[in-house]
Design an enzyme around this catalytic site. Structure first.
Site, PDB file in Angstrom:
ATOM      1  N   SER A   1       0.696  -1.157  -0.048  1.00 12.44           N
ATOM      2  CA  SER A   1       0.008  -0.125  -0.024  1.00 12.44           C
ATOM      3  C   SER A   1       0.762   1.293   0.000  1.00 12.44           C
ATOM      4  CB  SER A   1      -0.836   0.007   1.218  1.00 12.44           C
ATOM      5  OG  SER A   1      -1.535   1.260   1.216  1.00 12.44           O
TER       6      SER A   1
ATOM      7  N   LYS B   1     -13.973  -4.308   1.426  1.00 10.36           N
ATOM      8  CA  LYS B   1     -15.178  -3.290   1.438  1.00 10.36           C
ATOM      9  C   LYS B   1     -16.500  -3.597   1.433  1.00 10.36           C
ATOM     10  CE  LYS B   1     -11.518  -0.797  -1.419  1.00 10.36           C
ATOM     11  NZ  LYS B   1     -11.166  -0.385  -2.778  1.00 10.36           N
TER      12      LYS B   1
ATOM     13  N   ASP C   1     -14.350   5.651  -3.526  1.00  7.03           N
ATOM     14  CA  ASP C   1     -14.093   5.109  -4.914  1.00  7.03           C
ATOM     15  C   ASP C   1     -14.710   5.497  -6.087  1.00  7.03           C
ATOM     16  OD1 ASP C   1     -11.740   3.456  -3.723  1.00  7.03           O
ATOM     17  OD2 ASP C   1     -13.139   1.871  -3.291  1.00  7.03           O
TER      18      ASP C   1
HETATM   19  P1  ATR Z   1     -12.147  -5.447  -2.934  1.00  9.86           P
HETATM   20  O1  ATR Z   1     -12.929  -4.963  -1.795  1.00  9.86           O
HETATM   21  O2  ATR Z   1     -10.726  -4.594  -2.998  1.00  9.86           O
HETATM   22  O3  ATR Z   1     -12.793  -5.452  -4.304  1.00  9.86           O
HETATM   23  P2  ATR Z   1     -12.803  -8.332  -2.866  1.00  9.86           P
HETATM   24  O4  ATR Z   1     -14.228  -7.782  -2.569  1.00  9.86           O
HETATM   25  O5  ATR Z   1     -12.190  -9.175  -2.309  1.00  9.86           O
HETATM   26  O6  ATR Z   1     -11.806  -6.755  -2.670  1.00  9.86           O
HETATM   27  O7  ATR Z   1     -12.842  -8.408  -4.366  1.00  9.86           O
HETATM   28  C1  ATR Z   1     -11.524  -8.918  -4.850  1.00  9.86           C
HETATM   29  C2  ATR Z   1     -11.934  -9.464  -6.514  1.00  9.86           C
HETATM   30  O8  ATR Z   1     -10.805 -10.208  -6.796  1.00  9.86           O
HETATM   31  C3  ATR Z   1     -13.034 -10.485  -6.357  1.00  9.86           C
HETATM   32  O9  ATR Z   1     -13.730 -10.183  -7.779  1.00  9.86           O
HETATM   33  C4  ATR Z   1     -12.415 -11.669  -6.476  1.00  9.86           C
HETATM   34  O10 ATR Z   1     -13.231 -12.701  -7.114  1.00  9.86           O
HETATM   35  P3  ATR Z   1     -14.459 -13.413  -6.057  1.00  9.86           P
HETATM   36  O11 ATR Z   1     -15.558 -12.517  -5.964  1.00  9.86           O
HETATM   37  O12 ATR Z   1     -14.611 -14.716  -6.874  1.00  9.86           O
HETATM   38  O13 ATR Z   1     -13.693 -13.663  -4.853  1.00  9.86           O
HETATM   39  C5  ATR Z   1     -11.282 -11.456  -7.229  1.00  9.86           C
HETATM   40  N1  ATR Z   1     -10.185 -12.491  -7.136  1.00  9.86           N
HETATM   41  C6  ATR Z   1      -9.400 -12.445  -5.933  1.00  9.86           C
HETATM   42  N2  ATR Z   1      -8.553 -13.613  -6.095  1.00  9.86           N
HETATM   43  C7  ATR Z   1      -8.849 -14.149  -7.250  1.00  9.86           C
HETATM   44  C8  ATR Z   1      -8.492 -15.176  -8.053  1.00  9.86           C
HETATM   45  N3  ATR Z   1      -7.308 -16.109  -7.468  1.00  9.86           N
HETATM   46  N4  ATR Z   1      -8.779 -15.526  -9.196  1.00  9.86           N
HETATM   47  C9  ATR Z   1      -9.797 -14.799  -9.656  1.00  9.86           C
HETATM   48  N5  ATR Z   1     -10.346 -13.879  -9.129  1.00  9.86           N
HETATM   49  C10 ATR Z   1      -9.938 -13.324  -8.066  1.00  9.86           C
END
Ligand code: ATR
Length: 307
Positions: free
Chosen positions: A26, A77, A133
């Site tokens: 970050s 979030k 955001d």
């Molecule tokens: P933020 O609040 O920053 O958006 P989040 O709500 O955890 O964090 O969202 C992370 C995003 O990355 C989601 O779209 C997540 O997909 P899922 O909804 O299926 O969890 C995606 N993401 C995280 N790791 C992933 C992975 N290994 N492959 C594909 N998508 C991933």
């Protein structure tokens, strides 16, 4: 701005922080501490690696320690929506919380930012969730990619907190057609349903587009770690289909996704602009003063690009 401009830490110093998992990438502490010093506040901004199962207790801890406020990032979030004591319109509207302000109740029953209670702490403290955001996304797209969003075709990868807000905000900006893709398809489905309910004029589809799009956005966390795969399925979509590509990730400054997009001739931008504008708005919400944007921008560039 370096530490020499910061007020010395003493018993009156107030704290803000970002909670995320992972968090070591970050740039928010560098940016926010520069902004705080620019405003001459006796505050510090910290970063904590908070696992999702600890979010509720750490929010309560920050409230008990009378923090000024918090930023929340991956994966908090959406979770925080249910955990804060009150939601500002922005958090209700966009359905995600990336900024929390702690507030105290004065003797007239009015909730005020907690840092205004300097000498006598309030009897009651609450947390209020905001979303900064949404406006930051479109401001950065306009500035960094020179995109006029109305009528465009856009692919949004990810439907977590950041992806949901991006898709809803793009629909509110009257894009012509949205394509939503997420590992957990049901989450993209519920974002699509929400958009259909709110914006009858925007076409929204689940899955990859055929043909070209004006913009593809990565709102997943894929790309934060060095061995992450690309955030899309190369059998179903090619970056040659995208005129412009935006990655909400800013560290690394050039993700493999952006590098591949550049190589296939797309205009590209990383998430530094979005980070700057969401952070500046958060500092305004906490302090009640205009954020020193150029000081914050310079600190970010120094932190991420070393310039
Ligand atoms: P933020 O609040 O920053 O958006 P989040 O709500 O955890 O964090 O969202 C992370 C995003 O990355 C989601 O779209 C997540 O997909 P899922 O909804 O299926 O969890 C995606 N993401 C995280 N790791 C992933 C992975 N290994 N492959 C594909 N998508 C991933």
């Amino acid at each position: 701005m370096s530490d020499e401009f910061a007020q010395p830490i003493n018993a009156r110093t107030r704290y803000c922080a970002v909670f995320g998992h992972p968090i070591k990438h970050s740039a928010s502490p560098a940016m926010q501490n520069a902004g705080i010093a620019g405003l001459g506040l006796n505050w510090r901004y910290l970063a904590f690696d908070v696992r999702p199962e600890d979010l509720r207790s750490t929010l309560l801890g920050a409230k008990a320690m009378q923090f000024v406020g918090l930023n929340l990032t991956v994966p908090h979030k959406l979770l925080a929506l249910e955990m804060v004591d009150a939601l500002d319109e922005s958090a209700k509207n966009w359905g995600a919380v990336n900024t929390v302000r702690f507030e105290g109740r004065d003797k007239h029953g009015t909730w005020l930012p907690l840092h205004l209670f300097e000498d006598a702490p309030p009897e009651k403290i609450r947390s209020q969730g905001f979303n900064t955001d949404a406006d930051a996304i479109t401001r950065s797209l306009n500035e960094d990619l020179k995109i006029e969003l109305a009528g465009t075709r856009v692919l949004v990868l990810g439907a977590g907190g950041a992806g949901r807000v991006a898709a809803l905000k793009l629909a509110a900006e009257n894009v012509g057609e949205l394509f939503l893709v997420n590992r957990t398809a049901s989450k993209a489905g519920s974002v699509a349903a929400e958009i259909r309910r709110r914006h009858l004029n925007v076409k929204v589809q689940l899955g990859y587009p055929r043909g070209e799009v004006d913009l593809a956005i990565n709102a997943t966390s894929l790309g934060l770690a060095p061995d992450d795969p690309l955030p899309f399925d190369g059998k179903q979509f090619s970056l040659r289909q995208a005129h412009a590509v935006y990655d909400m990730i800013y560290r690394p400054a050039e993700t493999p996704f952006l590098r591949a997009a550049k190589a296939s001739g797309s205009r590209v931008a990383n998430g530094l602009g979005m980070l700057l504008y969401q952070g500046a708005k958060a500092l305004e919400i906490w302090s009640g003063q205009p954020a020193p944007i150029e000081i914050m921008r310079a600190a970010l560039k120094q932190n991420v690009y070393g310039i």
